[in-house]
Motif scaffolding. Structure first.
Motif, PDB file in Angstrom:
ATOM      1  N   UNK A   1      -1.862  -2.671  -3.328  1.00 51.07           N
ATOM      2  CA  UNK A   1      -1.294  -3.640  -4.262  1.00 51.07           C
ATOM      3  C   UNK A   1      -0.803  -2.865  -5.469  1.00 51.07           C
ATOM      4  N   UNK A   2      -1.259  -3.251  -6.689  1.00 52.62           N
ATOM      5  CA  UNK A   2      -0.848  -2.447  -7.842  1.00 52.62           C
ATOM      6  C   UNK A   2      -2.041  -1.682  -8.420  1.00 52.62           C
ATOM      7  N   UNK A   3      -3.047  -1.459  -7.552  1.00 53.48           N
ATOM      8  CA  UNK A   3      -4.262  -0.807  -8.038  1.00 53.48           C
ATOM      9  C   UNK A   3      -4.422   0.556  -7.359  1.00 53.48           C
ATOM     10  N   UNK A   4      -4.572   1.589  -8.172  1.00 52.56           N
ATOM     11  CA  UNK A   4      -4.840   2.921  -7.627  1.00 52.56           C
ATOM     12  C   UNK A   4      -6.303   2.956  -7.179  1.00 52.56           C
ATOM     13  N   UNK A   5      -6.559   3.135  -5.885  1.00 53.33           N
ATOM     14  CA  UNK A   5      -7.945   3.168  -5.400  1.00 53.33           C
ATOM     15  C   UNK A   5      -8.436   4.595  -5.206  1.00 53.33           C
ATOM     16  N   UNK A   6      -7.500   5.531  -5.089  1.00 55.31           N
ATOM     17  CA  UNK A   6      -7.901   6.937  -5.050  1.00 55.31           C
ATOM     18  C   UNK A   6      -6.828   7.795  -5.692  1.00 55.31           C
TER      19      UNK A   6
ATOM     20  N   UNK B   1       0.855  -1.190   0.000  1.00 55.66           N
ATOM     21  CA  UNK B   1       0.000   0.000   0.000  1.00 55.66           C
ATOM     22  C   UNK B   1       0.888   1.236   0.000  1.00 55.66           C
ATOM     23  N   UNK B   2       0.475   2.206  -0.788  1.00 61.24           N
ATOM     24  CA  UNK B   2       1.273   3.431  -0.850  1.00 61.24           C
ATOM     25  C   UNK B   2       0.348   4.647  -0.816  1.00 61.24           C
ATOM     26  N   UNK B   3       0.715   5.608   0.013  1.00 62.99           N
ATOM     27  CA  UNK B   3      -0.020   6.879   0.072  1.00 62.99           C
ATOM     28  C   UNK B   3       0.942   7.965  -0.387  1.00 62.99           C
ATOM     29  N   UNK B   4       0.473   8.827  -1.289  1.00 62.42           N
ATOM     30  CA  UNK B   4       1.320   9.946  -1.713  1.00 62.42           C
ATOM     31  C   UNK B   4       0.572  11.260  -1.551  1.00 62.42           C
TER      32      UNK B   4
ATOM     33  N   UNK C   1       5.065  -2.289   3.429  1.00 62.96           N
ATOM     34  CA  UNK C   1       5.524  -3.478   2.715  1.00 62.96           C
ATOM     35  C   UNK C   1       4.560  -4.636   2.972  1.00 62.96           C
ATOM     36  N   UNK C   2       4.486  -5.600   2.032  1.00 58.53           N
ATOM     37  CA  UNK C   2       3.592  -6.745   2.230  1.00 58.53           C
ATOM     38  C   UNK C   2       3.942  -7.472   3.536  1.00 58.53           C
ATOM     39  N   UNK C   3       2.909  -7.795   4.302  1.00 64.11           N
ATOM     40  CA  UNK C   3       3.106  -8.540   5.544  1.00 64.11           C
ATOM     41  C   UNK C   3       3.553  -7.697   6.721  1.00 64.11           C
TER      42      UNK C   3
ATOM     43  N   UNK D   1     -10.987 -12.133   3.536  1.00 66.57           N
ATOM     44  CA  UNK D   1      -9.620 -12.216   3.017  1.00 66.57           C
ATOM     45  C   UNK D   1      -9.197 -10.906   2.357  1.00 66.57           C
ATOM     46  N   UNK D   2      -9.203  -9.833   3.139  1.00 66.75           N
ATOM     47  CA  UNK D   2      -8.860  -8.517   2.591  1.00 66.75           C
ATOM     48  C   UNK D   2      -7.388  -8.449   2.220  1.00 66.75           C
ATOM     49  N   UNK D   3      -7.090  -7.509   1.314  1.00 71.04           N
ATOM     50  CA  UNK D   3      -5.695  -7.307   0.924  1.00 71.04           C
ATOM     51  C   UNK D   3      -4.904  -6.717   2.089  1.00 71.04           C
ATOM     52  N   UNK D   4      -5.578  -5.958   2.928  1.00 70.75           N
ATOM     53  CA  UNK D   4      -4.922  -5.432   4.123  1.00 70.75           C
ATOM     54  C   UNK D   4      -5.945  -5.143   5.208  1.00 70.75           C
TER      55      UNK D   4
END
Ligand code: ADP
Ligand code: MG
Length: 358
Positions: free
Chosen positions: A60-65, A1-4, A24-26, A154-157
């Motif tokens: 993940x690799x999906x821009x959600x916002x 997950x990334x926030x900018x 980072x994952x996990x 089973x959420x991604x996060x």
């Protein structure tokens, strides 16, 4: 997950200010900060309950916002589980019905629901309690149900916003270690919000300390604990010995000389003071305590012992180094214990004293 550059304002007042971070994952990342610093607003933005004014959120690799390109994936399509401070458990349903709820909403087949609910119950240590009425659960059990419900999809996060704040101190501590174990076992990418520094240190792979909508410092618990950069961070992490001080000038390669305000105590510090420092701090365990008169060592300070307290395997001293200047010193049991009223020498090693920006 990334926030900018996440920015959220309420009626012109900025709650989150160009915040950037990545997880980072996990990993378990803890947002730590005082009430009102923007933790919940950040979480609500990630899950999709709050529309930010600016910035980008990628899961993940999906821009959600993305404010600029007007991407705004709805809550239920973001695959983010969330656990709040209030349990949000429906008391008129059984435990199993509570956990099954998100799966029902998705119209999953009955057999699959039963299987996944059983697995979730086992994961949180509530096997066999599926048929119990939710109103009969203890606070700790309810919070376990809330956790089970949040990851049955089973959420991604997973986002946890002060999930333990409503519980009593003993249970809070027990569940904190349980949650950590579960998160590490499932390798669950998580953001955990708290204003409790000991909870943050115990749970986190990394901690982001927030103040007024920005991150003051981000690092591992050990990094933050041993190398706080600012007075706010040191204070918030409960560092005992923080002293206002003045940098006098450079001393030795990469070091400087400071004077503690209101005293003539000068310390050499093995840190570069070019960023400016208004305080110094040193952890109680890093101070050496020697018999009176051993003032030939660098950074030796004459002190008078005020009190001693046993902590089990260690002894905590309060010592006075001058008018209004008190040191907390922690030493392991075994060394001779100076009595209250006795004079002693405290040594503050130059490589252990931290410079703090304001
Ligand atoms: N819905 C809202 N309307 C107006 N102001 C809000 C709203 N939500 C949060 N705020 C303000 O934004 C700031 C950050 O709040 P919040 O994210 O809840 O902080 P935290 O979770 O760290 O305690 C606070 O000043 C709060 O009063
Ligand atoms: Mg909050």
């Amino acid at each position: 997950m990334r926030i900018e550059d996440l920015t959220v304002a309420f009626k012109g007042k900025t709650a989150v200010d160009k915040l950037s971070l990545s997880i980072n994952p996990g990993e378990m990342l803890v947002l730590l900060g005082p009430s009102g610093c923007g933790k919940t607003t950040t979480m609500r933005s990630i899950v999709g309950l709050q529309r930010p004014d600016a910035g980008t959120i990628t899961i993940g690799d999906r821009v959600v916002f993305d404010a600029a390109s007007r991407v705004d994936v709805p809550v239920n399509a973001r695959k983010v589980g969330m656990v709040f401070q209030s349990y949000a458990i429906w008391p008129h349903m059984t435990v199993a019905q509570n956990i099954a709820f998100p799966l029902r909403m998705q119209r999953r087949p009955k057999a699959e629901i039963a299987r996944r609910v059983d697995a979730a119950l086992e994961t949180v240590g509530l096997s066999g309690l599926g048929g119990r009425g939710a109103s009969l659960l203890s606070g700790g059990q309810m919070q376990r149900v809330a956790v089970a419900r949040s990851f049955v999809m089973e959420p991604a996060m997973l986002l946890l916003d002060e999930p333990l704040s409503n519980l009593d101190a003993k249970l809070r501590e027990k569940l904190r270690f349980e949650l950590r174990e579960l998160q590490q076992r499932l390798h669950m990418t998580s953001v955990y919000v708290t204003h409790d520094q000991s909870e943050a240190l115990a749970l986190a792979d990394r901690i982001a300390i927030m103040k007024d909508g920005v991150i003051e410092q981000l690092g591992s618990p050990a990094e933050l604990y041993t190398r706080p950069r600012t007075t706010f961070v040191a204070d918030f992490l409960g560092v005992d010995n923080i002293f206002p001080s003045e940098v006098l000038g450079p001393a030795g390669p990469g070091g400087c000389q400071v004077r503690l305000d209101g005293t003539d105590i000068r310390l050499r510090v093995e840190r570069d003071a070019s960023n400016g420092a208004t305080n110094v701090c040193i952890r109680p365990e890093e101070i050496d305590l020697l018999p009176d008169g051993q003032t030939d060592r660098a950074n030796a300070v004459a002190v008078t012992i005020l009190s001693t307290s046993y902590l089990g395997d260690r002894v905590r001293y309060h010592a006075e180094a001058g008018p209004g200047l008190r040191l907390t010193i922690v030493k392991s049991v075994g060394a001779p214990v100076p009595a209250p009223g006795q004079a002693a020498t405290a040594v503050l090693p130059a490589d252990k004293v931290q410079l703090l920006q304001s």
